[in-house]
Every structure is written in structure tokens, then in C-alpha cells.
Motif scaffolding. Structure first.
Motif, PDB file in Angstrom:
ATOM      1  N   CYS A  62       1.107  -1.289   0.213  1.00 54.72           N
ATOM      2  CA  CYS A  62      -0.414   0.300  -0.142  1.00 54.72           C
ATOM      3  C   CYS A  62       0.852   1.752  -0.252  1.00 54.72           C
ATOM      4  O   CYS A  62       1.813   1.012   0.250  1.00 54.72           O
ATOM      5  CB  CYS A  62      -0.949  -0.083   1.664  1.00 54.72           C
ATOM      6  N   ASP A  63       0.254   2.906  -0.185  1.00 54.88           N
ATOM      7  CA  ASP A  63       0.900   3.396  -0.004  1.00 54.88           C
ATOM      8  C   ASP A  63       1.126   4.503   0.637  1.00 54.88           C
ATOM      9  O   ASP A  63       1.260   5.591   0.783  1.00 54.88           O
ATOM     10  CB  ASP A  63       0.454   4.415  -1.771  1.00 54.88           C
ATOM     11  N   GLY A  64      -0.299   4.043   1.438  1.00 56.63           N
ATOM     12  CA  GLY A  64      -0.632   4.593   3.067  1.00 56.63           C
ATOM     13  C   GLY A  64      -2.230   5.620   2.520  1.00 56.63           C
ATOM     14  O   GLY A  64      -2.742   6.502   3.603  1.00 56.63           O
ATOM     15  N   THR A  65      -2.843   6.209   0.828  1.00 56.12           N
ATOM     16  CA  THR A  65      -4.060   7.305   0.968  1.00 56.12           C
ATOM     17  C   THR A  65      -4.751   6.116   1.004  1.00 56.12           C
ATOM     18  O   THR A  65      -5.907   6.820   1.681  1.00 56.12           O
ATOM     19  CB  THR A  65      -3.493   7.163  -0.917  1.00 56.12           C
ATOM     20  N   GLY A  66      -4.865   4.702   1.190  1.00 52.70           N
ATOM     21  CA  GLY A  66      -6.326   4.168   1.273  1.00 52.70           C
ATOM     22  C   GLY A  66      -7.256   4.284  -0.199  1.00 52.70           C
ATOM     23  O   GLY A  66      -7.815   3.890   0.372  1.00 52.70           O
ATOM     24  N   LEU A  67      -6.638   5.033  -0.998  1.00 54.43           N
ATOM     25  CA  LEU A  67      -7.128   4.854  -2.662  1.00 54.43           C
ATOM     26  C   LEU A  67      -6.741   3.643  -3.790  1.00 54.43           C
ATOM     27  O   LEU A  67      -5.308   3.353  -3.364  1.00 54.43           O
ATOM     28  CB  LEU A  67      -7.159   6.074  -3.058  1.00 54.43           C
ATOM     29  N   TYR A  68      -7.839   3.759  -3.853  1.00 57.99           N
ATOM     30  CA  TYR A  68      -7.187   1.557  -5.048  1.00 57.99           C
ATOM     31  C   TYR A  68      -8.230   2.465  -6.299  1.00 57.99           C
ATOM     32  O   TYR A  68      -8.826   1.549  -6.396  1.00 57.99           O
ATOM     33  CB  TYR A  68      -7.664   0.333  -4.468  1.00 57.99           C
ATOM     34  N   GLN A  69      -7.485   3.756  -6.869  1.00 58.79           N
ATOM     35  CA  GLN A  69      -8.348   3.703  -8.122  1.00 58.79           C
ATOM     36  C   GLN A  69      -9.632   4.773  -7.387  1.00 58.79           C
ATOM     37  O   GLN A  69     -10.703   4.216  -6.287  1.00 58.79           O
ATOM     38  CB  GLN A  69      -8.291   2.825  -9.158  1.00 58.79           C
ATOM     39  N   GLU A  70     -10.769   5.457  -8.565  1.00 56.68           N
ATOM     40  CA  GLU A  70     -11.923   5.914  -8.084  1.00 56.68           C
ATOM     41  C   GLU A  70     -12.174   5.963  -9.767  1.00 56.68           C
ATOM     42  O   GLU A  70     -11.866   5.908 -10.397  1.00 56.68           O
ATOM     43  CB  GLU A  70     -11.685   7.835  -7.241  1.00 56.68           C
ATOM     44  N   PRO A  71     -13.694   6.231  -8.977  1.00 54.50           N
ATOM     45  CA  PRO A  71     -14.740   7.098 -10.397  1.00 54.50           C
ATOM     46  C   PRO A  71     -14.038   7.614 -11.547  1.00 54.50           C
ATOM     47  O   PRO A  71     -13.556   8.814 -11.339  1.00 54.50           O
ATOM     48  CB  PRO A  71     -16.355   6.736  -9.594  1.00 54.50           C
ATOM     49  N   ILE A  72     -14.221   7.018 -12.535  1.00 50.24           N
ATOM     50  CA  ILE A  72     -13.397   8.432 -13.944  1.00 50.24           C
ATOM     51  C   ILE A  72     -14.765   8.780 -14.802  1.00 50.24           C
ATOM     52  O   ILE A  72     -15.696   8.200 -14.659  1.00 50.24           O
ATOM     53  CB  ILE A  72     -12.689   8.453 -14.185  1.00 50.24           C
TER      54      ILE A  72
END
Length: 547
Positions: free
Chosen positions: A175-185
Motif C-alpha cells: 500500500c502507499d498509505g493513501t487508502g485509495l485504490y482508484q476512483e470513478p472517472i
């Protein structure tokens, strides 16, 4: 140009027999009129605002005449024209907020057109979503400040037609620490004011990962959203029966049927057992109130969590407080340094802040607190955070000498809170945890049985102690942080000098100054909770000084 009949200047001229005709001329010629008599006189635009002298002549029937002078103030009373551009109807996608594309008014004037001004009224227009009616008001002015007004209406209709590509499912090993694993575009986000949010549900018991996050995305258009209407629920396609198969990971594209790549709608089986594929254009609606989609994130993490802490010392603690005889004061406590059953104590902050690149603040923090409660420089007592309070240790209790017992459950129970309060209001060891963003901070605290969610900084006895922190993430990765610290009195002693000592001068012209033990003179202690090294000398010192 204005042409005025000579009779206009007559104010009641008469003749004794027969009044024949009137003539008029300018006193001084100008480019648009000479100074010859005529039945009319001309005034030009250049005369506007000036007073022009004219000669008025009346003739009788026998060719007799008489003249008089008339002052003529020339004014322009004719308004200019104002011609607005044609009314405009446009959808929000093509709307030009500068209004430049919708033309400008034109105007004419009999003499001199000065300027045309423009204002826009947005009372009936939604400037956030670009919809409604804009009324443009034009006003033309001539050089005499006469004006005319005209208006244009720009009608902007609203159009919602965005497409969305939902994020892929993820199997995360680092993990990169952001807690985001892509999001809608999105595609076609023109007039839309899109709001995107997500809510997580975490499952810690899963067969093929450390833990699983079911992240539900919600997409709304604030320009059209109605909280009383439903969302369109878009299913997460899993066309392959093999768990974690790569074909199960891509997030679907929801767009209008017939849309070409790269925004063509996804066509795939939603479940492995489906007889046919599903075209995800069936979930698209130009007037959608909102979309919801569940993204699956599986964490298989080998990274350890991290922690930061501050070792207690005089420069970061409030170790200058008076000793309390209501804490750590029992016959079984003994401080051999100051020969008392009342152990000196100080409020001691013991905290650690932990985080994990994958788990964020969803980590577990525990501690073992090793205490030296008899001042022999050997830590014999352990407080285990997993067994404090109702979990076993209770309140107003430590297990003295339990360091070598299984799970630190042995030892001798000893009390440390002698305050005159009910038993359920006695202090006991606890752990307090707070979360800010992706960080969790845990602190050694005291609480009471009555108010277990109310914590205070513990008062620890003087001496060298140790704490060992354990931080564990959702995948069982563990980090340990261990450090010793010495609780002591950080307040310097108060020095009091003796006034009025007398000495004898010796025949050798030397004087003797004797060091005197202050407690013997004053009969009082001036240093709070002093220890051996803080005591005044036990011997007398004699020093000789020449004079």
C-alpha cells in the motif's frame, strides 16, 4: 438637421394695413446654413447645446419690413435607436458564460450616437449549474444624453448526459498509505456538478486475504439530485468462477448504448452462471438521480505498521509537581533513598502514534509497562494493557513482583490510591486510543470503574522504568517499540543563604569558614521529594581563606 419655418419666430407681429410674409436668417453663417433671408432656417447637429442668433423679418404688402433678433437654444430631443441581438436558446454544454457569442446591440441617432452599454440580469439563472434565463439589457446614448433601451433573453436549458467508469477491484500486496485504490472517472462532465463519496465496510475474516474492504461508491449530480429518489445500483461483474481471477477485477463502464470506444459500455456476464452477457448501457440513464457501485479490495499485506513516540524527560514532562501523600503511600511501599513509605510520583505522559500503509488507523496497540516500585533499579512489576480494568487487573491495583510469572498474572496485589473516595472512583491503569485521519494514538492512562471513558495522565513513582509497545495491523504484521525512562523530580532545589554568621580572625590572618548542614540549622526540607544525591552534606567542611 432641423429646418424651422420663419413663422415659428413670430410672437404676434402686426401691420396697420396688410402683413404679407415672414423671413429669417442666421446672424452668422455655418457650414450647414448661410446668412441669407429665407422662409426657413436650418440648424445643424453642431449647433446642439449652443445659443444661435437669428434675424426675424416681417414684410407688409407694400414691401415694407422690420427686423428683430431672436436667440435660439438648439437642443436634441430625439432619442437614438436600440436594436438588440436576436434571442438565444442554447443548452448548458454549449453555453458561453462570457455572453460574447450571443451578439451585441446596434443603434443609430439623428446626430451623434455616443455609446451602448450592457448589463446582464441573472436573477432567473443558476450560475452553478448553468441553467435558466439571462436577461441582457442594452442602452444606447446619443451625444445629448438621450437614451433608448432594448433587451435580449438568453435561455439556457439543462442537459445531463455523463458517463462513468467505475474503479477496478484490487488485490493489494503493498500500500502507499493513501487508502485509495482508484476512483470513478467520468466523460462528458460539462454542466454536471458531480459529487463522489464512498463508505467502507471491512471484513477481517476472509479466506483469501488478511482483510477485505467493500467500498460502496456513491455518485450524484448536485444539480439534479433528489434525496427522495433512488440510486441506480450497478452490479460488480464476476464472470469467472475462480476467485481473484483477473477477468473479475475490471470495473464496468456505464454509458449510453452505441457509444464507441474508449467509452463503450461494458458487455460481460455479471455472474459466472449467467446464460448471456449483460450490456451495462442498460444501467445508464441520462436523468439518473445517482449511481452506486461496490468495489472489492482485498489486502494481502506484508508491511509492518510504524510508530512514533517521545521518551519522557524533564524537557517534555511536567515533573515539578508536589508529592501527594494520597498516592503510592502504604506500609508495603518503601523508598530506601529517602527512607519513606510514601513514594514520590510525577504525572508521566506515555504515548505512541501508529499507522499502517494498508490498515491506516485500523490497527491494534497494546503495551507492557515495566515498573521499579522499590527503588532497587530492578523492574519487578508489569502492567499489561490487555488485562487492565475489567479484563483482570481491576482498579487501584498492581501485581507487585509479577515479572517472572506466566502472562504476568502472578505477583502480590498492592494498592496505590489512598484517596477518600468510593471504591468505584479509585484510579486504575487503562489505555486510551484516539484516531486522527490514518493515525491512531495510544496512551497509558488512569481511569475509574465508574467513568471508564474518562482518562487522566498516570502518576508514576520515581525510578527507572520501561515500556514496550506492540502495534499490529489487519494482516497480523507486528512492530515493537521499547524504551526506558527515568521519572524524577525536575524542580531545582531552593537555595537559602544564612545571614549573620560571624567568624574570628586568626593570628595568621586567616579566617575559617565551616560548611554547616542546612537541615540542622533550619530544621526544614527545601527540596520537594529529594533523594540521596539531592541531600545536603552529612559532614562538616572547614576551609581557610587569607584576608
Amino acid at each position: 438637421m432641423a429646418i424651422v419655418n420663419a413663422s415659428t419666430f413670430d410672437d404676434g407681429s402686426t401691420d396697420n394695413c396688410c402683413l404679407d410674409r415672414f423671413e429669417v436668417r442666421r446672424m452668422n453663417p455655418n457650414p450647414c446654413e448661410d446668412d441669407q433671408f429665407d422662409s426657413t432656417v436650418k440648424f445643424c447637429c453642431s449647433d446642439i447645446g449652443d445659443t444661435v442668433l437669428v434675424v426675424f423679418r416681417a414684410w407688409d404688402c407694400h414691401d415694407n419690413y422690420n427686423d428683430c433678433m431672436v436667440s435660439v437654444l438648439v437642443e436634441d430631443k430625439i432619442k437614438p435607436t436600440c436594436n438588440p441581438p436576436a434571442q438565444v436558446a442554447v443548452n448548458c454544454e454549449n453555453f458561453d458564460p462570457s455572453l460574447w457569442a450571443y451578439g451585441f446591440a446596434t443603434g443609430t441617432d439623428n446626430c451623434c450616437l455616443d455609446t451602448i452599454t450592457h448589463t446582464a440580469n441573472y436573477t432567473l439563472f443558476d450560475t452553478v449549474c448553468n441553467r435558466g434565463t439571462i436577461t441582457r439589457t442594452f442602452r444606447s446614448f446619443d451625444c445629448a444624453n438621450n437614451s433608448a433601451q432594448c433587451t435580449q433573453r438568453v435561455i439556457v436549458s439543462y442537459l445531463q448526459d455523463y458517463f462513468v467508469k467505475f474503479p477496478n477491484d484490487a488485490i493489494v500486496t503493498e500500500c502507499d498509505g493513501t487508502g485509495l485504490y482508484q476512483e470513478p472517472i467520468f466523460f462528458g462532465e460539462d454542466c454536471e456538478l458531480l459529487g463522489v463519496s464512498f463508505a467502507d465496510e471491512i471484513f477481517t475474516v476472509v479466506p483469501d486475504a488478511c482483510f477485505k474492504i467493500e467500498r460502496t461508491w456513491s455518485i450524484i449530480n448536485w444539480c439534479t439530485f433528489n434525496p427522495n429518489l433512488d440510486f441506480i445500483y450497478v452490479p460488480n461483474p464476476n464472470p469467472n468462477a475462480v476467485t481473484n481471477h483477473p477477468t473479475n477485477l475490471p470495473g464496468p463502464t456505464v454509458s449510453e448504448c452505441g457509444t464507441l470506444a474508449p467509452w463503450a459500455p461494458t458487455v460481460v456476464r455479471i455472474n459466472p452462471s449467467d446464460p448471456t452477457t449483460t450490456n451495462f448501457c442498460t444501467f445508464w440513464d441520462a436523468n439518473a438521480n445517482g449511481y452506486r457501485y461496490k468495489q472489492i479490495i482485498k489486502i494481502i499485506d506484508g508491511q509492518k505498521p510504524t510508530g512514533t513516540y517521545v521518551t519522557p524527560a524533564c524537557d517534555n514532562q511536567n515533573w515539578t509537581t508536589p508529592n501527594s501523600d494520597l498516592l503510592w503511600n502504604e506500609m508495603y511501599w518503601w523508598d530506601n533513598g529517602i527512607q519513606t513509605h510514601d513514594l514520590c510520583e510525577e504525572p508521566t505522559e506515555l504515548c505512541i502514534t501508529g499507522t499502517d500503509a494498508c490498515s491506516g488507523a485500523n490497527i491494534n496497540i497494546e503495551y507492557l509497562l515495566f515498573l521499579d516500585l522499590d527503588g532497587d533499579n530492578v523492574m519487578e512489576t508489569v502492567v499489561n494493557s490487555t488485562a487492565v480494568g475489567i479484563a483482570g487487573l481491576g482498579w487501584n491495583n498492581v501485581l507487585y513482583g509479577n515479572i517472572n510469572t506466566p502472562n504476568f498474572t502472578g505477583g502480590t496485589p498492592r494498592q496505590f490510591d489512598e484517596r477518600n473516595v468510593p471504591i468505584n472512583q479509585k484510579w486504575g491503569f487503562s489505555i486510551q486510543e484516539t484516531v486522527v485521519g490514518n493515525n491512531k494514538t495510544a496512551c497509558v492512562r488512569w481511569n475509574t470503574q465508574q467513568a471508564q471513558n474518562t482518562h487522566v495522565v498516570p502518576e508514576l513513582p520515581h525510578g527507572t522504568h520501561k515500556i514496550k509497545w506492540f502495534i499490529t495491523d489487519g494482516c497480523g504484521n507486528n512492530s515493537e517499540y521499547e524504551y526506558t525512562f527515568t521519572v524524577r523530580d525536575c524542580k531545582p532545589p531552593t537555595v537559602v543563604c544564612i545571614n549573620g554568621l560571624s567568624v574570628n580572625i586568626m593570628p595568621t590572618k586567616m579566617i575559617a569558614v565551616v560548611g554547616i548542614r542546612l537541615p540542622a540549622i533550619h530544621g526544614r526540607q527545601l527540596h520537594p521529594c529529594w533523594s540521596d544525591q539531592d541531600r545536603y552534606p552529612q559532614v562538616w567542611h572547614r576551609h581557610w581563606f587569607p584576608i
